[in-house]
Design an enzyme around this catalytic site. Structure first.
Site, PDB file in Angstrom:
ATOM      1  N   GLY A 698      -1.246   6.488  -3.065  1.00  0.00           N
ATOM      2  CA  GLY A 698      -1.475   5.826  -4.340  1.00  0.00           C
ATOM      3  C   GLY A 698      -2.954   5.789  -4.677  1.00  0.00           C
ATOM      4  O   GLY A 698      -3.809   5.956  -3.823  1.00  0.00           O
ATOM      5  N   GLY A 700      -5.796   3.947  -7.869  1.00  0.00           N
ATOM      6  CA  GLY A 700      -5.948   3.055  -9.000  1.00  0.00           C
ATOM      7  C   GLY A 700      -7.408   2.868  -9.332  1.00  0.00           C
ATOM      8  O   GLY A 700      -8.287   3.595  -8.859  1.00  0.00           O
ATOM      9  N   SER A 702      -9.485   0.686  -8.413  1.00  0.00           N
ATOM     10  CA  SER A 702     -10.383   0.244  -7.348  1.00  0.00           C
ATOM     11  C   SER A 702     -10.424   1.207  -6.174  1.00  0.00           C
ATOM     12  O   SER A 702     -11.064   0.918  -5.165  1.00  0.00           O
ATOM     13  CB  SER A 702      -9.954  -1.141  -6.847  1.00  0.00           C
ATOM     14  OG  SER A 702      -8.644  -1.101  -6.340  1.00  0.00           O
ATOM     15  N   GLY A 703      -9.749   2.339  -6.259  1.00  0.00           N
ATOM     16  CA  GLY A 703      -9.825   3.301  -5.176  1.00  0.00           C
ATOM     17  C   GLY A 703      -8.480   3.910  -4.828  1.00  0.00           C
ATOM     18  O   GLY A 703      -7.524   3.817  -5.600  1.00  0.00           O
ATOM     19  N   VAL A 705      -5.256   4.631  -1.845  1.00  0.00           N
ATOM     20  CA  VAL A 705      -4.522   3.989  -0.755  1.00  0.00           C
ATOM     21  C   VAL A 705      -3.865   5.080   0.086  1.00  0.00           C
ATOM     22  O   VAL A 705      -3.217   5.993  -0.455  1.00  0.00           O
ATOM     23  CB  VAL A 705      -3.454   3.008  -1.280  1.00  0.00           C
ATOM     24  CG1 VAL A 705      -2.717   2.362  -0.117  1.00  0.00           C
ATOM     25  CG2 VAL A 705      -4.101   1.941  -2.153  1.00  0.00           C
ATOM     26  N   LYS A 720      -6.916   0.962   2.091  1.00  0.00           N
ATOM     27  CA  LYS A 720      -7.448   1.026   0.738  1.00  0.00           C
ATOM     28  C   LYS A 720      -8.915   1.441   0.820  1.00  0.00           C
ATOM     29  O   LYS A 720      -9.742   0.739   1.406  1.00  0.00           O
ATOM     30  CB  LYS A 720      -7.323  -0.314   0.025  1.00  0.00           C
ATOM     31  CG  LYS A 720      -7.862  -0.282  -1.421  1.00  0.00           C
ATOM     32  CD  LYS A 720      -8.042  -1.667  -1.996  1.00  0.00           C
ATOM     33  CE  LYS A 720      -6.716  -2.326  -2.269  1.00  0.00           C
ATOM     34  NZ  LYS A 720      -6.894  -3.645  -2.944  1.00  0.00           N
ATOM     35  N   ASP A 830      -3.756 -12.329 -10.516  1.00  0.00           N
ATOM     36  CA  ASP A 830      -3.170 -11.031 -10.875  1.00  0.00           C
ATOM     37  C   ASP A 830      -1.797 -10.866 -10.230  1.00  0.00           C
ATOM     38  O   ASP A 830      -1.477  -9.823  -9.675  1.00  0.00           O
ATOM     39  CB  ASP A 830      -4.100  -9.894 -10.452  1.00  0.00           C
ATOM     40  CG  ASP A 830      -3.790  -8.583 -11.187  1.00  0.00           C
ATOM     41  OD1 ASP A 830      -3.143  -8.649 -12.251  1.00  0.00           O
ATOM     42  OD2 ASP A 830      -4.200  -7.519 -10.711  1.00  0.00           O
TER      43      ASP A 830
END
Length: 1017
Positions: A698, A700, A702-703, A705, A720, A830
């Protein structure tokens, strides 16, 4: 031409009389047709919404339910609530006799519609719950001079409230609550002589005091200005506002003393002044004898509780907690005939408690904790059989608990720890039907433990008392118990096999007692156990290997006993955060999994233990044979020579590698630092070498995974990778620090474990436990929602209702822990389905704490500079005012509940709509609930519980934070739904957080104080 004479007057009169009805009817038909045409044009301009499909030319518009007409078919009222209307066409004012416009709960955008100035007869205007932006026009006074009701609440208006609003002299109701006004409100509001209701709640005005002109509002009945950034002292002359019935000035920065005038208002029924900076004493003279709810909590008030409070015969709720009050509680307070809830905790009150509390009223909650009270607990608390909560901890109370508590079936919570109580516990209290929490630690209670407990009791704390005797065999029936703390008592005998039977136990603390004998060799049902402390007893025998079968065990302390033999290798299978086997008689080598610095104090004072790792601090395990002392000097020489050659070769190779490295372009960090938060069975090298595209699962904002194998037994970790560049991103830096600071310190089975972080010069890695079933979002909304990989192979599977309820309960547990059991509390900010991860058994774990915020301390600002979160999950007050509280997580969790029920995503692809809005509209339009359900859960067996959870989702997504429940209340409701499931559908439930009592539906706010006690109003 012959001139025709005029008809006689009586004939002319007869003609007019006969033709008049025809002319009137013609005029009426013309009016009817004109106004119907206007309405049909409006419908067309609103894009013909399905909700107005009955607006057709063939029907009389006065029969349409949204329309009200006069006797002559002229439209006077237009009520279009929740009809997906997106604009207000100017032609609306062509309805010349229109007096009432209600367009709340629609999707209208843009600035304030000045076209409404042309509605010259308008008396009522409600545009609340829309999406208006910009400033209110300075000439808003051009609205109809007849306007009596104006509601613009829950929009996005900004700037100042214009002075001209004070010229709308007919106004009776002015509601502007929950907007983004960041300027000021004008003193001219004091000119609204007819005003009866003023609602400015939850508006982030610039700091401002209440102008003295407000005291001229002689007809004002309701004054609501919660969280509006008020400062300074209240004006003199409040007693002149003689019509006041309800006042809410809570959650501001008001200071000075509380004006005497409030307590002289004979019509006043509700007074909320909590969470301000009021000081001084409470006014002694009280003439407001109609007061029903009085909340002065969370200030710095001193002095005593006035004797005149005993005259408030209509008082139902009194909240004075978190102040500096001293002295005795007036005896007359206990005799108030309507008192339901009293909260005076966290003060300096002393003396004996009035003996008549509960004797003359339907008392439900009695909260007097954290004071200096002496004497006994009043014995009439449950006299009227509705009493639910006894909160008296941290006082100097003595004697026994009242026997009447043993016959109080309504009782839910008893928190009496940290007192000087003695004697035995009333027999009936142990088995009370509705009791969930019994906390009696740090007293001098005595007697033996009961054979039976109430079926709902989940938290039992008896630490530091004088309970004696054995643990009864009936402990196997304590099926509801999740936490059992009985440290430092006089309990004796063996640890019975029956203690391992309660299936929901997560915590067992029996340290500091007199237990002896061997431990049970088999563990029956401790599948949820996370903490076991049996230290400082007289236990003996070998440590059972079956302890290694406890999947969730994190903390194990068996120190200061007489255990002997070897440490079972099975313990190495556990992911222990803390292990203490010190001061026993254990022998042999410790399991290799514990041979690292994290456990260097876990095995002290066991002379027979050894390890081959010096950092553990144990003797070396090398086997010494008789031959070891007869090694030849030749052998030593050979070994030394080989070692020297090897060293030289290594040295030369190192020089070569270093030179080569310096000549290459730098592609990765030169140094790495690993910081562990759990026991690890891997190194940073295991992680760094496997961050390849093949393991990418994955990515996103922020980085990325990765799914990384960490050992040969098939275990994985989720890694992550926050960033990989030279210029650090400040936002990502903050998220990384937040994630590490929170997950590195908290421990809960429903919060994802942060195993370690690995920091390099340009890269930071967060290493988590790997969750086999990924996120809830994938199961509900992903293209492969029906693929399960929990067993390593793909198979068809859907989320049925029991699984969904189990997931909701798990996530609620995690949020309860963050909100109510962390000090200070933690807000996630969140919460969403993609941040709820699922293990192989579909146990839910809250993840991604990059936006989380530690709750501010009292007195500090509770807003943030930048709003961050996900559309569809974001609470309205958070998006509009940036105010942070637990209630924004509650809102987001409510959206998750709606996702679980409907299968729909939190957003609908339209920036102006969300799942919460859609669900509200679905219900308000009277559509069947079954039409909203996900196809996978449309089984009649579960409809009752699904409907309950749907309603819970609506309550959680209320537009007003004060209307949303606390997560502890949410968890209670979900657990009750789980208890109604057929036995075959029940899944394991995790720790039942010590939830407070559910509040009455008409309560203004969910009261649970920082100390965990319940507040009253």
């Amino acid at each position: 031409m012959t001139k025709i004479p005029p008809p006689p007057s009586h004939i002319l009169f007869t003609f007019l009389l006969l033709t008049l009805p025809f002319h009137v009817k013609t005029q009426n038909n013309t009016t009817l047709n004109q106004e119907q045409a206007i309405l049909l044009t409006l419908k067309q301009q609103w894009s013909n919404p399905a909700s107005l499909s009955h607006w057709t030319p063939s029907s009389d518009h006065c029969t349409w339910p949204e329309i009200t007409c006069t006797a002559t078919s002229s439209v006077t009222k237009l009520e279009l609530i929740n009809k997906t209307i997106a604009e207000i066409p100017p032609s609306i004012c062509r309805l010349e006799n229109l007096t009432h416009i209600d367009l709340q709960w629609n999707e209208i955008t843009g600035i304030f519609p000045t076209a409404l100035y042309n509605c010259t007869n308008l008396e009522y205007l409600d545009l609340s719950y829309n999406y208006f932006t910009g400033k209110l026009p300075d000439d808003i006074n051009l609205l109809s001079p007849h306007l009596r009701f104006l509601n613009l609440g829950v929009n996005n208006f900004t700037g100042d409230i214009p002075k001209s609003i004070g010229s709308l002299s007919s106004l009776v109701t002015l509601q502007l609550y929950t907007n983004l006004f960041n300027g000021s409100f004008p003193p001219e509001i004091g000119d609204l002589a007819n005003l009866e209701e003023l609602n400015f709640n939850y508006i982030p005005f610039a700091p401002q005091s209440i102008p003295s002109s407000f005291t001229r509002l002689k007809k004002l009945r309701n004054l609501w200005m919660t969280a509006t950034n008020l400062i300074g002292e209240l004006p003199d002359g409040i007693e002149n506002m003689s019509a006041l019935e309800s006042v809410d000035l809570s959650e501001n920065n008001l200071s000075g003393t509380i004006p005497d005038g409030f307590f002289l208002l004979k019509n006043l029924t509700i007074l909320f002044l909590y969470k301000n900076r009021f000081s001084g004493s409470i006014p002694k003279r009280v003439e407001a004898l109609n007061l029903q709810i009085l909340d002065l909590s969370d200030n710095t008030l001193n002095g005593t509780i006035p004797d005149d409070f005993g005259k408030l015969t209509n008082l139902t709720g009194l909240a004075l907690y978190f102040n500096q009050l001293s002295g005795k509680v007036p005896i007359s307070l206990g005799r108030l005939p309507k008192l339901v809830n009293i909260g005076i905790f966290n003060n300096n009150l002393s003396g004996e408690l009035p003996p008549d509390f509960g004797r003359y009223s339907m008392l439900e909650r009695f909260q007097v904790s954290s004071n200096q009270f002496t004497g006994e607990v009043p014995k009439y608390l449950c006299a009227n059989k509705v009493f639910t909560g006894l909160i008296v901890f941290q006082n100097k109370l003595t004697g026994e608990l009242p026997n009447s508590l043993g016959d109080c079936s309504s009782l839910e919570v008893v928190r009496a720890y940290d007192n000087k109580f003695s004697g035995k516990i009333p027999d009936g209290l142990w088995t009370s039907t509705n009791l969930t929490t019994l906390m009696l630690s740090n007293n001098s209670f005595s007697g033996e433990l009961p054979n039976e407990l109430g079926s709902r009791l989940s938290l039992l704390e008896l630490t530091n008392n004088q309970f004696s005797g054995p643990i009864p065999t009936g402990v196997s029936s304590w099926n509801g118990l999740t936490v059992f703390r009985a440290s430092n008592n006089l309990l004796s005998g063996v640890i019975p096999q029956e203690l391992t039977a309660p299936p929901l136990l997560t915590t067992v603390l029996l340290d500091g007692n007199r237990f002896s004998g061997h431990l049970p060799s088999a563990i029956v049902s401790w599948k949820l156990l996370t903490t076991l402390n049996l230290s400082r007893n007289q236990l003996s025998g070998e440590i059972p290997a079956s302890f290694g079968l406890l999947p969730d065990l994190l903390y194990l302390d068996l120190s200061e006993n007489g255990f002997f033999g070897q440490i079972p290798l099975e313990l190495g299978n556990l992911r222990l955060s803390s292990l203490n086997l010190s001061s026993n008689r254990l022998t042999g080598r410790i399991p290799s999994e514990f041979e690292n610095g994290a456990f260097n104090r876990s095995f002290l004072n066991n002379l027979g233990l050894c390890s081959n790792i010096p950092s553990v601090g144990l003797s070396n395990c090398r086997i010494k044979t008789t031959k070891s002392n007869k090694l030849s000097s030749q052998f030593i020489a050979v070994v030394s020579s080989i070692a020297a050659v090897a060293f030289l070769a290594a040295f030369l190779y190192t020089i070569y590698v270093c030179r080569s490295y310096r000549n290459k372009k730098k592609v990765s960090d030169s140094t790495w630092k690993l910081t562990s938060f759990q026991r690890l069975n891997f190194t940073e090298a295991n992680i760094l070498s496997r961050l390849t595209d093949d393991n990418l699962i994955g990515s996103g904002g922020s980085g990325r995974v990765y799914r990384v194998p960490i050992n040969r037994s098939g275990e994985y970790a989720a890694v992550k990778k926050i960033w990989d560049n030279v210029k650090f991103d400040q936002k990502l830096e903050k998220e990384f620090i937040s994630e590490v600071s929170i997950l590195g310190t908290i421990r809960h089975s429903n919060i994802v474990k942060l195993l370690c972080c690995i920091s390099g010069e340009n890269t930071k890695l967060l290493v988590y436990e790997y969750m086999e079933n990924h996120s809830l979002d994938r199961w509900l909304h992903g293209k492969k929602r029906q693929l399960s990989i929990s067993s390593g192979s793909v198979r068809h599977m859907v989320l049925d209702w029991p699984k969904r309820l189990h997931i909701a309960i798990g996530a609620a547990h995690g949020l309860c822990y963050m909100h109510h059991h962390c000090s200070p509390s933690i807000i996630h900010r969140d919460v969403k389905s993609s941040n709820i991860l699922l293990d192989s058994d579909f146990n839910a774990k809250i993840a991604d704490f990059g936006l989380a915020r530690i709750l501010i301390k009292k007195g500090e600002p509770n807003t943030i500079s930048v709003v961050a979160g996900s559309f569809g999950y974001m609470a309205p007050e958070y998006a509009q005012t940036r105010r942070v509280s637990e209630k924004i997580d509650v809102y987001s969790f409510g959206v998750v509940l709606l996702e679980l029920i409907t299968g729909r995503e939190a957003h609908s692809g339209d920036e102006n709509s969300s799942l919460a809005d859609w669900a509200w509209r679905h219900v308000q339009q009277g559509k069947p609930i079954i039409d909203a359900l996900d196809e996978d859960i449309k089984e009649p067996t579960y409809f009752e519980d699904i409907n309950t959870v749907l309603k819970l989702g609506f309550i959680c997504t209320s537009k007003f934070p004060s209307s949303r429940p606390a997560m502890t209340d949410v968890l209670q409701i979900l657990l009750r739904c789980s208890q109604r499931l057929p036995l075959a559908d029940k899944t394991n439930r995790n720790e039942y957080d010590a939830a407070p009592l559910l509040l009455n539906s008409n309560s203004k706010r969910s009261f649970e104080s920082d100390d965990g006690s319940l507040s009253p109003v």
